[in-house]
Design an enzyme around this catalytic site. Structure first.
Site, PDB file in Angstrom:
ATOM      1  N   THR A 142       0.810  -1.220   0.000  1.00 50.83           N
ATOM      2  CA  THR A 142       0.000   0.000   0.000  1.00 50.83           C
ATOM      3  C   THR A 142       0.846   1.274   0.000  1.00 50.83           C
ATOM      4  O   THR A 142       1.876   1.351   0.665  1.00 50.83           O
ATOM      5  CB  THR A 142      -0.904  -0.002   1.240  1.00 50.83           C
ATOM      6  OG1 THR A 142      -1.769  -1.125   1.150  1.00 50.83           O
ATOM      7  CG2 THR A 142      -1.744   1.258   1.338  1.00 50.83           C
ATOM      8  N   SER A 148      -6.424   0.279  -2.571  1.00 53.13           N
ATOM      9  CA  SER A 148      -7.244  -0.713  -3.269  1.00 53.13           C
ATOM     10  C   SER A 148      -6.763  -0.916  -4.700  1.00 53.13           C
ATOM     11  O   SER A 148      -6.810  -2.022  -5.226  1.00 53.13           O
ATOM     12  CB  SER A 148      -8.699  -0.252  -3.288  1.00 53.13           C
ATOM     13  OG  SER A 148      -9.212  -0.189  -1.970  1.00 53.13           O
ATOM     14  N   GLY A 181       2.990  -2.589   8.299  1.00 48.20           N
ATOM     15  CA  GLY A 181       3.312  -3.194   9.593  1.00 48.20           C
ATOM     16  C   GLY A 181       4.772  -3.633   9.623  1.00 48.20           C
ATOM     17  O   GLY A 181       5.221  -4.366   8.754  1.00 48.20           O
ATOM     18  N   ARG A 314     -25.724  -9.970  35.127  1.00 46.38           N
ATOM     19  CA  ARG A 314     -26.150  -8.620  35.495  1.00 46.38           C
ATOM     20  C   ARG A 314     -27.672  -8.532  35.446  1.00 46.38           C
ATOM     21  O   ARG A 314     -28.293  -8.977  34.490  1.00 46.38           O
ATOM     22  CB  ARG A 314     -25.509  -7.625  34.536  1.00 46.38           C
ATOM     23  CG  ARG A 314     -25.928  -6.159  34.702  1.00 46.38           C
ATOM     24  CD  ARG A 314     -25.539  -5.600  36.058  1.00 46.38           C
ATOM     25  NE  ARG A 314     -25.061  -4.222  35.996  1.00 46.38           N
ATOM     26  CZ  ARG A 314     -25.844  -3.164  35.886  1.00 46.38           C
ATOM     27  NH1 ARG A 314     -27.144  -3.301  35.823  1.00 46.38           N
ATOM     28  NH2 ARG A 314     -25.312  -1.948  35.840  1.00 46.38           N
ATOM     29  N   GLY A 404     -21.649   0.879  30.867  1.00 49.92           N
ATOM     30  CA  GLY A 404     -20.420   1.537  31.310  1.00 49.92           C
ATOM     31  C   GLY A 404     -19.291   0.542  31.526  1.00 49.92           C
ATOM     32  O   GLY A 404     -18.123   0.833  31.227  1.00 49.92           O
ATOM     33  N   THR A 425     -10.923  -2.525   6.436  1.00 44.92           N
ATOM     34  CA  THR A 425     -10.094  -1.840   5.440  1.00 44.92           C
ATOM     35  C   THR A 425      -8.953  -2.717   4.941  1.00 44.92           C
ATOM     36  O   THR A 425      -8.690  -2.805   3.749  1.00 44.92           O
ATOM     37  CB  THR A 425      -9.513  -0.540   6.049  1.00 44.92           C
ATOM     38  OG1 THR A 425     -10.590   0.326   6.395  1.00 44.92           O
ATOM     39  CG2 THR A 425      -8.581   0.146   5.068  1.00 44.92           C
ATOM     40  N   GLU A 427      -6.303  -5.726   3.835  1.00 46.76           N
ATOM     41  CA  GLU A 427      -6.507  -6.815   2.868  1.00 46.76           C
ATOM     42  C   GLU A 427      -7.677  -6.491   1.928  1.00 46.76           C
ATOM     43  O   GLU A 427      -8.342  -7.398   1.420  1.00 46.76           O
ATOM     44  CB  GLU A 427      -6.743  -8.148   3.586  1.00 46.76           C
ATOM     45  CG  GLU A 427      -5.475  -8.740   4.184  1.00 46.76           C
ATOM     46  CD  GLU A 427      -4.537  -9.290   3.123  1.00 46.76           C
ATOM     47  OE1 GLU A 427      -5.022  -9.828   2.117  1.00 46.76           O
ATOM     48  OE2 GLU A 427      -3.303  -9.183   3.295  1.00 46.76           O
ATOM     49  N   ASP A 429     -10.427  -2.935   1.027  1.00 45.91           N
ATOM     50  CA  ASP A 429     -11.614  -2.224   1.513  1.00 45.91           C
ATOM     51  C   ASP A 429     -12.874  -3.042   1.220  1.00 45.91           C
ATOM     52  O   ASP A 429     -13.024  -3.616   0.149  1.00 45.91           O
ATOM     53  CB  ASP A 429     -11.684  -0.881   0.794  1.00 45.91           C
ATOM     54  CG  ASP A 429     -12.980  -0.159   1.067  1.00 45.91           C
ATOM     55  OD1 ASP A 429     -13.079   0.459   2.126  1.00 45.91           O
ATOM     56  OD2 ASP A 429     -13.899  -0.255   0.227  1.00 45.91           O
TER      57      ASP A 429
END
Lengths: 648, 648
Positions: A142, A148, A181, A314, A404, A425, A427, A429
């Protein structure tokens, strides 16, 4: 009672279901559940960026020592030749920490995959080193200006016959490699995608190995790396940017499996058509898309496991009759919010297993059908879209369903949310990938008519139009219409039949596909191809989405067929019904507008979702256990300290 | 040409629209645009938690010096008595940093609001100090075990006549105060909501001022505070927990506007009905909900401004005919993704202005209709739901629409996403609030029939059922049905009429409301009230949502009526059409199933969305400018360094 492999004693329904969802690489999943539950693999959101990155790298060394990555490589390259096992095993890291999963995927999947699949004998030496992490690499595809649209990347690799080198260069600001990365810090070498030029001719995008850093981590001459800094999540991944200023690399650094440049600059390739060559190159990298979808689904399973368990503990608001406070999961709105997402998680788990089996068959050479690869790519793209979209939605709902408490990092969901956000996004879009799927099925449709002349088109259009009309006026529709007009009791049971459900999913796909094709054809005569396409884009995307929904349902149905235990099977059938009904409900306006469902049947769908969530409510914990995220890997404080939200 | 206040020269269409969207407190918005654009107010995502918290506190001191908070307090309390201006002015902080907005809201809105509105003369001394930040407080309502169900909070305040003190206590682990902004670090005193007990009798939830920390920040005796730590966002807000171990406070620390305890322990209140007293108490705090909705919408406007501007610069994929790469916003899918959200932002901006005007009229005493307060609370709850849901969706779409760049913190969207995530939860969970809205309109409906006996109910049901049938078989519907059966040209223009649109929104609300009431009534005879309610919960929530949609549309229509400039007005009308069509499209299955729209008209709706986004495409930048987030406050790196994603 059918025996579930590797389980002591009589398996529970949850264990039977889990075995089914675990799929063919169940043993690897079980091993990973034990190994990755160790605290050393859990994400630690309190680390700062440098610490988080260093930690992930350390964790990867342990993963390597445990033998996970070598499954992904062929025996002759130092691996064990088990691509399905590699994808499945690494997917389990998603239960522990998604930064760890992403960085592992970059090193062994993307970088390692590029070297193994695009390289040749001469690059084999890199493989052993990258498996054991002696060589850290990155996957520099990229660019800031092109993500893309890979074919239009701007980075250049110009061959210089004088020195027998390629010159890698970043010609414009937008040609900067970005979001890569490993580029910010750890990568020593990059698999760089660039436009190959030789003897004055452009040959399209090819992949090159380019050293980035010396042993001390300094940029090599001509290389400038920088840091993408903080992101919405994935703090353990050092994404960064790279620019190249006339960087020279040896000719041999071209990954030359599909094309080569001779010392004199002569270009050769066994694939003559440049477009086919490009798509063949990219096609070998399909494992990335397969993996992202799987990890997204895994992340969704963690979040849903947390939210359902919380909703089973809960309580809020007392029932005026009994005075007892009501469990969150006893509210209809809460059931409707979470259980259809659990059902979809089941569907996608089966679909992902099926996808990995297909990938494994091709990549180990057992599948030799020449169409299989292309079909795999379409399916991988479609399931990547479905699973990443599902993850975004499921995790967001899980967060909100925990109020919360869900917002506190100590309860994990927000980390999953931030980490998976970008999965829609990377690999590819999701819009572009859905379009890719749609184009693929459209071109399959067009193949029937590829060589027709104008008259042929007219005839074809007439026939197909008639076909479409048939659907709308066929016997079933007629009965439907009659029913709608009168007060006859509608046979709701019909919708519960799997065959009818499959037909409804197939009808939607077929109809959208045919009408999209006709719309494109009709428009093409009045306007430019781009405008014709753009005008129909929402229609085309809908066809792609419908195709994906059908594939997923078929995989679910096939998955159920393999469950032997009757209780587990019956439960899975109900879950499948919920997947079907909630998918129909999401597309109800389409079914109504195109008269595939009458108003009465549409109301039965809506009612059906309510009935199914109610029926599944008592099995909620079973379903969560079946999803297979070990309780010890959930790591949500609120689940370990339940007294604070349970009234004494 | 109508003059827009405070603008030099001839205003552009964008400026006219912005003036309309700015609403009655336009001058304050303009002032804030100048003042908050200063870099000192921008969020800095690179700070660690302690730094982020300290910075926000510093920023608040500047905000106080600029005079923003005092608008929120009455003149006799040291303020300037401009509640609408206070909410509007502080809302503008959302353009700068949401941590700053939240912490300001906690101090001046929640804590300050409790003291001013629940306290009396004897508490006036606190107000000046809390306005100028000499006194930092927090609002300790929510507990780990009870959030939405405030009436069942567990913290106790037991009166001891011997010492004339209240004893504040945390009796169970789930009674711990939790998620309290300011409790982790900065607050010196808390407005604590607790069950008042005196002379052996429980009197329900009341609010007490409880000192938490000494001047060095140490917990006072009996107080234990702790830190909620990291969250999904809002790093500058120090949320924490508080437990009380028999903490004694003077009798005078009860905020005694609506109820008091005499020295001897005698309880008195001007409001006899305990339930009415409780709701009156909570009702005075409505400003919090009004504010959250406004800030959520402001956050959405920032994200959409960034995404649309990016889509007007970033190109991807070349048009095969021209070779030029296509701007993202020229793709139909991208237009459809972003422009309906922009339209909804317009709608909600008008609705929020209208809400603030109503709040201001009540809180300044200009509005004296006794029903106005309750109506305001319903509207505030509804718009809080609509705006926080919109923000979550719009910001998520904006992130995805910006691809990898959208995931980098330097481009701001992920910060907005993380910060606003919890807005759907705080000031009331969105499901619970939607239910509150629905119950309110249901009870209005039931009032007509409150005192009917069994026979009366039957008669009423019969009449109303007929009424419903009328809707379905009325003249319009008949024409519709006739049209559907034949091939007559459908008059699509009809749907473009504002009156028809308003009717369609009102029809959906009315029909859902009536049928929900009947369903409840029918079920109530077979089952317990809880089960009857729970069974119809999805139906009831749909009625609430339909009510909110109608209010928003009406506010949009009223807002347009005030625009004098013809071009601005015409553009706003088109934006309103897009809001209408996309809302109809989202609810298309409902309209089809209940025969308020024919299939042909439903298709016209879908087509209409496509036509409207195409028509608005050339005005995209105008619309963004009209939304009123100054370019200097967007702070997205990619917008300042466009060369990296624009091809040279």
């Amino acid at each position: 009672m059918v025996k579930v492999d590797g389980m002591a004693g009589t398996p529970t329904t949850a264990e039977h279901l889990r075995a089914a969802l675990d799929g063919p690489w169940r043993a690897i999943r079980e091993q990973a559940r034990t190994e990755f539950a160790d605290k050393q693999f859990a994400g630690d959101p309190n680390l700062d960026l440098p610490e988080a990155r260093a930690r992930v790298l350390e964790q990867m060394r342990t993963i390597a020592a445990l033998g996970y990555p070598e499954r992904g490589f062929r025996v002759e390259n130092g691996g064990t030749g088990d691509p399905g096992g590699a994808v499945t095993g690494l997917e389990m890291l998603a239960y522990a920490d998604l930064s760890l999963w992403v960085k592992s995927g970059v090193q062994w999947g993307l970088f390692g995959g590029a070297v193994e699949n695009l390289g040749t004998e001469r690059h084999r030496g890199y493989l052993k080193e990258l498996i054991n992490l002696d060589l850290l690499g990155c996957f520099a595809m990229t660019e800031s200006g092109h993500g893309s649209d890979v074919a239009d990347l701007e980075t250049t690799a110009t061959y210089d016959p004088a020195t027998e080198e390629f010159v890698i260069n970043t010609p414009t600001p937008s040609a900067r490699k970005d979001y890569i990365g490993g580029a910010a810090e750890h990568a020593r070498v990059a698999a760089v995608f660039a436009q190959l030029n030789t003897l004055g001719e452009g040959k399209g995008v090819h992949c090159f190995l380019v050293p980035l850093r010396d042993d001390e981590g300094n940029d090599l001459p001509g290389i400038t790396t920088s840091d993408d800094g903080r992101k919405g999540g994935l703090p353990g991944v050092d994404n960064g940017r790279i620019t190249f200023d006339q960087v020279r690399i040896p000719r041999e650094n071209l990954l030359n499996r599909y094309a080569d440049v001779a010392p004199d600059g002569t270009y050769s390739s066994e694939i003559e058509n440049p477009s086919r060559r490009f798509f063949t190159t990219l096609g070998t990298l399909v494992r990335g898309r397969v993996s992202v979808g799987g990890a997204a689904s895994a992340g969704a399973r963690v979040a849903l496991s947390i939210a359902v368990r919380y909703a089973l503990a809960r309580r809020q608001f007392a029932d005026p009759d009994t005075g007892t406070e009501t469990l969150l999961l006893d509210y209809r709105s809460h059931q409707r919010r979470l259980l259809p997402l659990v059902a979809k998680s089941f569907a996608l788990a089966f679909a992902q297993n099926d996808l990995v089996v297909r990938m494994d068959a091709i990549q180990t050479g057992r599948e030799t059908d020449p169409h299989a690869q292309r079909s795999l790519e379409k399916r991988a793209a479609g399931l990547k879209v479905a699973q990443t979209r599902h993850a975004s939605r499921a995790i967001a709902e899980a967060r909100e369903a925990c109020g919360g408490a869900g917002y506190l990092t100590e309860n994990r969901i927000v980390t999953l949310k931030g980490d998976t956000d970008v999965f829609t996004t990377f690999e590819g879009d999701n819009v572009v990938l859905t379009q890719l799927v749609a184009k693929e099925i459209l071109s399959g449709y067009a193949e029937e008519v590829r060589d027709l002349d104008a008259l042929g088109w007219v005839r074809f259009a007439a026939t197909s139009a008639a076909d479409v009309v048939r659907k709308r006026s066929g016997v079933r529709q007629l009965i439907q219409t009659l029913r709608d007009r009168g007060d006859e009791t509608v046979d709701e049971a019909d919708l519960g039949k799997r065959s009818v459900q499959l037909q409804l999913f197939a009808d939607r796909e077929d109809y959208l596909l045919r009408t999209a094709a006709h719309r494109l054809r009709a428009r093409a005569e009045e306007t430019t191809p781009f405008e014709a396409f753009n005008n129909a884009q929402d229609h085309i995307l809908a066809a792609g989405a419908a195709h994906i929904d059908r594939l997923v349902l078929e995989a679910f149905v096939d998955g159920i067929a393999d469950i032997d235990d009757p209780d587990a099977r019956e439960l899975a059938e109900t879950v499948c019904d919920l997947y079907v009904y909630s998918t129909l409900e999401e597309n109800l306006s389409w079914y109504l507008m195109h008269k595939f469902l009458s108003v009465e049947r549409a109301k039965a769908v809506r009612r059906g979702v309510n009935e199914l969530v109610e029926r599944l409510r008592p099995d909620a914990l079973t379903l969560v256990e079946a999803m297979g995220v070990p309780e010890s890997m959930l790591r949500a404080e609120m689940l370990t300290d339940a007294s604070v939200y349970k009234r004494a």
